[in-house]
Enzyme design. Structure first.
Site, PDB file in Angstrom:
ATOM      1  N   LYS A  15      -5.281 -10.419  -1.011  1.00 56.86           N
ATOM      2  CA  LYS A  15      -3.913 -10.506  -1.543  1.00 56.86           C
ATOM      3  C   LYS A  15      -3.862 -11.490  -2.705  1.00 56.86           C
ATOM      4  CE  LYS A  15      -1.621  -9.345   2.749  1.00 56.86           C
ATOM      5  NZ  LYS A  15      -1.258  -9.890   4.037  1.00 56.86           N
ATOM      6  N   ASP A  54     -15.430 -14.460   2.385  1.00 61.78           N
ATOM      7  CA  ASP A  54     -14.106 -13.890   2.649  1.00 61.78           C
ATOM      8  C   ASP A  54     -13.436 -13.518   1.319  1.00 61.78           C
ATOM      9  OD1 ASP A  54     -14.308 -14.234   5.424  1.00 61.78           O
ATOM     10  OD2 ASP A  54     -13.664 -16.326   5.282  1.00 61.78           O
TER      11      ASP A  54
END
Ligand SMILES: C[S@@+](CC[C@H](N)C(=O)[O-])C[C@H]1O[C@@H](n2cnc3c(N)ncnc32)[C@H](O)[C@@H]1O
Length: 222
Positions: free
Chosen positions: A129, A125
């Site tokens: 951000k 993953d």
């Protein structure tokens, strides 16, 4: 994780492949002899771990093609862990165990020094951000943990579709230059024609035309 899970009404059975988080000893009990998770005639075989197995596509393909290797998949999303363990069980893969746990915790608390030949990390993953970068798997302490659990000259194999995360990885690896030497990624047996690794996410991202980055980090030292 944005991926769909359909069992077409089938109930899942993790069988002997699936290791429940609740079945693990307390953290302070020391490392587990992971070889004992496999049949007696398999304990001397090389051991490899895949972190973030998702639907288990890499393990199903790779473990069938390399029966003389024991594999442990680590997956913290329960639905995916159950799906992947059921899938490996249905394929009759006695060289696979799938543990429902968080990878960093598992490696730090349960895996003894120099016991793994390889750690596979495919499409981790990316947490794009900035405020979420601290959730990324690849961090300096984690690289030290990987170096500790790998055999001498053992490999970390990494592939990602996320250029920013790959740059992050390269920066973090450069900061621990004494631990690993970097090599080009070579395709595992699991990969199909024209594939890099042959995972679900790779197939999905390939259809979207995303570029991939990959590398092998080899543990330095004797
Ligand atoms: C983007 S998906 C990739 C799945 C698979 N490797 C593939 O390429 O199809 C990342 C997977 O890693 C799992 N995961 C992420 N971080 C993890 C961690 N720290 N410990 C265990 N599993 C993790 C997620 O639940 C998810 O299934």
């Amino acid at each position: 994780m944005a991926d769909s899970l359909s069992t077409r009404g089938r109930s899942l059975d993790v069988g002997a492949v699936g290791i429940e988080r609740e079945g693990l000893p307390p953290f302070d009990a020391g490392p587990i002899d992971l070889r004992r998770w496999f049949a007696t005639d398999r304990v001397a075989l090389p051991l490899e771990i895949e972190i973030g197995s998702g639907k288990g596509t890499f393990l199903v393909q790779q473990a069938a093609l390399t029966p003389q290797v024991n594999y442990i998949g680590i997956e913290y999303a329960r639905a995916f862990w159950r799906y992947a363990a059921d899938r490996c069980r249905r394929h009759g893969l006695d060289n696979v165990r799938l543990v429902h746990t968080e990878a960093d915790l598992f490696l730090r608390n349960y895996v003894s020094d120099a016991c793994l030949r390889c750690v596979h990390i495919y499409f981790p993953d990316p947490w794009p951000k900035k405020r979420h970068h601290k959730r990324r798997l690849i961090q300096t302490p984690f690289l030290h943990t990987l170096a500790r659990v790998l055999e001498p000259a053992g490999d970390v194999r990494i592939a990602t579709d996320h250029t920013g995360y790959f740059e992050w990885m390269l920066e973090h690896v450069a900061a621990v230059d004494d631990l690993f030497e970097q090599f080009p990624f070579d395709t595992p047996r699991a990969a199909g024609e024209g594939e890099l690794v042959g995972t679900n996410f790779e197939r999905k991202y390939r259809r979207e035309g995303r570029p991939f980055s990959a590398m092998v980090l080899r543990k330095r030292g004797q």
